[in-house]
Design a protein around this motif. Structure first.
Motif, PDB file in Angstrom:
ATOM      1  N   ALA A  30      41.890 -13.861 -22.508  1.00 58.72           N
ATOM      2  CA  ALA A  30      40.616 -14.530 -22.251  1.00 58.72           C
ATOM      3  C   ALA A  30      39.826 -13.799 -21.168  1.00 58.72           C
ATOM      4  N   ARG A  31      40.527 -13.343 -20.134  1.00 58.62           N
ATOM      5  CA  ARG A  31      39.862 -12.597 -19.060  1.00 58.62           C
ATOM      6  C   ARG A  31      39.247 -11.311 -19.594  1.00 58.62           C
ATOM      7  N   ALA A  34      36.147 -12.140 -21.603  1.00 57.21           N
ATOM      8  CA  ALA A  34      35.037 -12.569 -20.753  1.00 57.21           C
ATOM      9  C   ALA A  34      34.391 -11.386 -20.043  1.00 57.21           C
ATOM     10  N   PRO A  58      31.956 -13.647 -15.409  1.00 56.17           N
ATOM     11  CA  PRO A  58      32.881 -14.020 -16.486  1.00 56.17           C
ATOM     12  C   PRO A  58      33.512 -15.386 -16.235  1.00 56.17           C
ATOM     13  N   TYR A  60      36.810 -17.756 -17.792  1.00 57.16           N
ATOM     14  CA  TYR A  60      37.956 -17.659 -18.688  1.00 57.16           C
ATOM     15  C   TYR A  60      39.085 -18.565 -18.220  1.00 57.16           C
ATOM     16  N   PHE A  65      36.983 -18.471 -23.276  1.00 53.65           N
ATOM     17  CA  PHE A  65      36.351 -17.445 -22.447  1.00 53.65           C
ATOM     18  C   PHE A  65      34.842 -17.613 -22.581  1.00 53.65           C
TER      19      PHE A  65
END
Length: 242
Positions: A30-31, A34, A58, A60, A65
């Motif tokens: 997810a990071r 993002a 970002p 997440y 995200f």
């Protein structure tokens, strides 16, 4: 051909983030998604000083995200706005950054502030005053015989919505642009003072989110447009986080 936009679910009137849900998505993936979404959005969005682009961050966590923005101008740039008369400027002195490619404005006003935009354009800061709504400019002269003042000119001042000079119309046939009417006022010259022409939608937020999802190997189905209370709104739409 890869899909570049997905349906949007608008949860609030004044959003500051865009979120995509993917059940089972790990925080690490997810990071990465993002960060990619922010990178894509910063590259695609219009930039002047770059402050709005730097304000994007970002978002997440497990199963989601997204990205957020710090100023509403990002949302307006993305989804566009309709033309409108800027009546709120009536009676105010308005700072304006104008392009100065030849340096003429800088030579005329050597003490004026300057800046270089992200795209490399040199601009100069000038100030213009918008008249009050309905304000008029009256010019008098004194009659040499009677000695009385005589009104010789009574014209609208430059207030929001006042009639202005039309500098550009569509060309006559056969040079009229396809789909346009000969002699029609060009959208950028509508003949009204302090009229904002509106912004065309660019959809760089949606496109960036979709491309980031595809790069992460995710199935992009929809994005949620929301604010900091987005989790509660999304749950109301049947989404769960697992």
């Amino acid at each position: 051909m890869p899909q570049v936009e997905v349906p949007e679910v608008h949860l609030v009137e004044h959003p500051d983030r865009m979120i995509m849900i993917e059940k089972g998505l790990s925080p690490g993936r997810a990071r990465a998604a993002a960060l990619e979404a922010v990178r894509q959005a910063r590259r695609r969005m219009p930039k002047m000083s770059g402050a709005a682009a730097r304000g994007m961050q970002p978002l997440y966590g497990k199963s989601y995200f997204g990205l957020s923005w710090a100023t509403e101008v990002v949302w307006y740039q993305d989804h566009g706005t309709k033309p409108f008369t800027m009546r709120s400027l009536a009676g105010k002195t308005v700072p304006m950054w104008i392009d100065d490619p030849t340096g003429a404005e800088r030579r005329a006003n050597p003490k004026a502030k300057t800046r270089t935009t992200e795209s490399g354009k040199v601009q100069v800061l000038i100030f213009r005053r918008a008249a009050l709504i309905g304000q008029r400019k009256k010019i008098y002269r004194r009659d040499p015989q009677s000695g009385l003042k005589v009104l010789v000119s009574d014209t609208p001042m430059h207030y929001p919505g006042a009639p202005g000079r039309i500098a550009w119309r569509e060309a006559a046939q056969p040079w009229t642009r396809p789909g346009k009417r000969p002699g029609a006022i060009h959208p950028g010259n509508i003949g009204v003072w302090w009229r904002h022409p509106g912004l065309k939608p660019r959809s760089f937020l949606n496109t960036s989110m979709t491309l980031a999802a595809q790069k992460a190997g995710l199935l992009a189905e929809r994005v949620y447009v929301a604010d900091k209370g987005w989790r509660n709104y999304v749950r109301l739409h049947g989404e769960e986080f697992r």
